[in-house]
Write a protein that holds these residues in place. Sequence first.
Motif, mmCIF file in Angstrom:
data_model
loop_
_atom_site.group_PDB
_atom_site.id
_atom_site.type_symbol
_atom_site.label_atom_id
_atom_site.label_comp_id
_atom_site.label_asym_id
_atom_site.label_seq_id
_atom_site.Cartn_x
_atom_site.Cartn_y
_atom_site.Cartn_z
ATOM 1 N N GLU A 1 0.973 -1.258 -0.152
ATOM 2 C CA GLU A 1 -0.054 0.291 0.107
ATOM 3 C C GLU A 1 1.575 1.023 0.236
ATOM 4 O OE1 GLU A 1 -3.938 1.631 2.534
ATOM 5 O OE2 GLU A 1 -3.149 -0.075 2.932
ATOM 6 N N ILE A 2 0.653 2.246 -1.272
ATOM 7 C CA ILE A 2 1.371 3.290 -0.966
ATOM 8 C C ILE A 2 0.270 4.663 -0.705
ATOM 9 C CG2 ILE A 2 2.806 4.947 -2.713
ATOM 10 C CD1 ILE A 2 4.220 1.779 -2.224
ATOM 11 N N LYS A 3 1.006 5.491 -0.160
ATOM 12 C CA LYS A 3 0.398 6.701 0.051
ATOM 13 C C LYS A 3 0.831 7.986 -0.353
ATOM 14 C CE LYS A 3 -2.794 3.958 3.435
ATOM 15 N NZ LYS A 3 -3.207 4.100 5.284
ATOM 16 N N LYS A 4 0.232 8.584 -0.374
ATOM 17 C CA LYS A 4 0.653 9.972 -0.815
ATOM 18 C C LYS A 4 2.323 9.947 -0.878
ATOM 19 C CE LYS A 4 -2.817 12.412 1.725
ATOM 20 N NZ LYS A 4 -3.447 12.457 3.136
ATOM 21 N N LEU A 5 3.086 9.474 -1.476
ATOM 22 C CA LEU A 5 4.279 8.981 -2.066
ATOM 23 C C LEU A 5 5.406 10.403 -3.070
ATOM 24 C CD1 LEU A 5 6.614 7.048 -0.946
ATOM 25 C CD2 LEU A 5 6.257 5.751 -3.327
ATOM 26 N N ARG A 6 6.241 10.873 -2.067
ATOM 27 C CA ARG A 6 6.734 12.069 -2.947
ATOM 28 C C ARG A 6 8.656 10.681 -2.966
ATOM 29 N NH1 ARG A 6 6.226 17.347 -4.600
ATOM 30 N NH2 ARG A 6 8.487 18.158 -3.959
ATOM 31 N N MET A 7 8.949 11.749 -4.201
ATOM 32 C CA MET A 7 10.115 10.792 -4.304
ATOM 33 C C MET A 7 10.881 11.693 -5.083
ATOM 34 S SD MET A 7 12.048 8.922 -4.040
ATOM 35 C CE MET A 7 13.251 7.251 -3.723
ATOM 36 N N GLU A 8 11.799 12.348 -4.715
ATOM 37 C CA GLU A 8 12.778 13.204 -5.122
ATOM 38 C C GLU A 8 14.065 12.747 -5.262
ATOM 39 O OE1 GLU A 8 13.264 17.835 -3.403
ATOM 40 O OE2 GLU A 8 11.260 17.191 -2.733
ATOM 41 N N TYR A 9 14.849 13.229 -6.427
ATOM 42 C CA TYR A 9 16.133 12.754 -6.946
ATOM 43 C C TYR A 9 17.678 13.704 -6.985
ATOM 44 C CZ TYR A 9 19.681 9.077 -7.432
ATOM 45 O OH TYR A 9 20.539 8.303 -7.787
ATOM 46 N N ASP A 10 18.396 14.261 -6.600
ATOM 47 C CA ASP A 10 19.103 15.469 -6.866
ATOM 48 C C ASP A 10 18.235 16.554 -7.211
ATOM 49 O OD1 ASP A 10 21.499 13.924 -6.830
ATOM 50 O OD2 ASP A 10 21.003 13.113 -9.008
ATOM 51 N N GLY A 11 17.246 16.909 -6.547
ATOM 52 C CA GLY A 11 15.925 18.535 -6.112
ATOM 53 C C GLY A 11 15.380 17.772 -7.706
ATOM 54 N N THR A 12 14.777 17.015 -8.394
ATOM 55 C CA THR A 12 14.429 16.186 -9.783
ATOM 56 C C THR A 12 13.405 15.828 -8.836
ATOM 57 O OG1 THR A 12 14.936 16.138 -11.120
ATOM 58 C CG2 THR A 12 13.900 16.206 -11.518
ATOM 59 N N VAL A 13 11.825 16.460 -8.794
ATOM 60 C CA VAL A 13 10.825 15.524 -8.426
ATOM 61 C C VAL A 13 10.076 14.163 -9.668
ATOM 62 C CG1 VAL A 13 8.308 15.493 -7.641
ATOM 63 C CG2 VAL A 13 9.491 16.930 -7.258
ATOM 64 N N LEU A 14 10.361 13.786 -9.174
ATOM 65 C CA LEU A 14 10.306 12.166 -10.110
ATOM 66 C C LEU A 14 8.433 12.236 -10.321
ATOM 67 C CD1 LEU A 14 13.393 9.922 -9.147
ATOM 68 C CD2 LEU A 14 12.337 11.518 -11.088
ATOM 69 N N MET B 1 11.099 -1.857 -1.723
ATOM 70 C CA MET B 1 11.612 -2.960 -1.376
ATOM 71 C C MET B 1 12.808 -2.636 -0.191
ATOM 72 S SD MET B 1 12.687 -5.510 -2.777
ATOM 73 C CE MET B 1 13.546 -6.292 -2.313
ATOM 74 N N GLY B 2 13.161 -1.266 0.427
ATOM 75 C CA GLY B 2 12.866 -0.415 1.859
ATOM 76 C C GLY B 2 14.721 0.194 0.864
ATOM 77 N N ILE B 3 15.225 -0.616 -0.169
ATOM 78 C CA ILE B 3 16.942 0.529 -0.872
ATOM 79 C C ILE B 3 16.628 1.435 -0.461
ATOM 80 C CG2 ILE B 3 18.339 0.207 -2.427
ATOM 81 C CD1 ILE B 3 16.591 -2.543 -3.373
ATOM 82 N N GLU B 4 15.794 2.483 -1.258
ATOM 83 C CA GLU B 4 15.843 3.800 -1.076
ATOM 84 C C GLU B 4 14.350 4.296 -0.345
ATOM 85 O OE1 GLU B 4 16.240 6.293 -5.096
ATOM 86 O OE2 GLU B 4 17.888 4.170 -5.498
ATOM 87 N N GLN B 5 14.611 5.686 0.363
ATOM 88 C CA GLN B 5 14.058 5.767 0.910
ATOM 89 C C GLN B 5 12.929 7.718 -0.214
ATOM 90 O OE1 GLN B 5 12.145 5.060 4.135
ATOM 91 N NE2 GLN B 5 14.653 3.315 3.609
ATOM 92 N N PRO B 6 11.859 7.415 0.415
ATOM 93 C CA PRO B 6 11.115 8.412 0.048
ATOM 94 C C PRO B 6 11.093 9.514 0.409
ATOM 95 C CG PRO B 6 9.502 6.964 0.916
ATOM 96 C CD PRO B 6 10.566 6.050 0.791
ATOM 97 N N THR B 7 11.253 10.601 -0.371
ATOM 98 C CA THR B 7 11.134 12.628 -0.046
ATOM 99 C C THR B 7 10.047 12.263 1.160
ATOM 100 O OG1 THR B 7 11.907 12.783 -1.679
ATOM 101 C CG2 THR B 7 11.642 14.667 -0.610
ATOM 102 N N ALA B 8 8.611 11.541 0.651
ATOM 103 C CA ALA B 8 7.653 12.356 1.595
ATOM 104 C C ALA B 8 6.322 10.598 1.311
ATOM 105 C CB ALA B 8 7.539 13.651 1.245
ATOM 106 N N GLY B 9 5.286 11.006 2.572
ATOM 107 C CA GLY B 9 4.474 9.816 1.818
ATOM 108 C C GLY B 9 5.192 8.447 3.053
ATOM 109 N N GLU B 10 3.752 7.014 2.569
ATOM 110 C CA GLU B 10 3.912 5.881 3.171
ATOM 111 C C GLU B 10 4.296 5.091 2.373
ATOM 112 O OE1 GLU B 10 1.397 3.889 7.053
ATOM 113 O OE2 GLU B 10 0.830 5.721 6.419
ATOM 114 N N ILE B 11 4.659 3.552 2.752
ATOM 115 C CA ILE B 11 5.087 2.151 1.841
ATOM 116 C C ILE B 11 4.890 1.822 3.102
ATOM 117 C CG2 ILE B 11 6.058 1.024 0.843
ATOM 118 C CD1 ILE B 11 8.150 3.223 -0.733
#
Length: 148
Positions: free
Chosen positions: A42-55, A87-97
């Motif tokens: 279950e993914i909720k309000k997931l946000r991911m940024e990479y080098d300042g770019t919002v993916l 997988m827990g390898i990378e942490q999201p900028t915000a949100g819940e996994i």
Amino acid sequence: MDKDEKQLERIQNEDQVEKPFEHKAVKFRFPEMERSGLIVAEIKKLRMEYDGTVLFDGADFIIERGEKIAIIGPNECGKSTLLRSLMGIEQPTAGEIKLGEHRVVPNYFEQNQAEVLDLKKKTVLQTIVNAAEDWRLNDIKGLLGRCN
């Protein structure tokens, strides 16, 4: 010299045609897994940024047992990052996994295996033995043999 000996000598002296090499189909199957709970992830309000770019921002979805999903999009849009987050390898900028709690066994096949495998320090056999801890050595060798 009897008839059979003459025939054998004639066969040995003739140029014989070699049978062409045929690739055998690789046959293996993954072991059966026990049935998981209804919610796999279950993914909720997931946000991911990479080098300042919002993916991605605000991603919401639920994966249930038995569902098959495809994550598609252009290169560099965050597909692999999303999977690594699951997988827990990378942490999201915000949100819940949240992964399901009942018999959910996450796994991930890195798209560029050359970056993850250390074949200078380990053989293919050692790599598989480390990854498949509950397999018998003969079963692993059989699998590798079927994969040539």
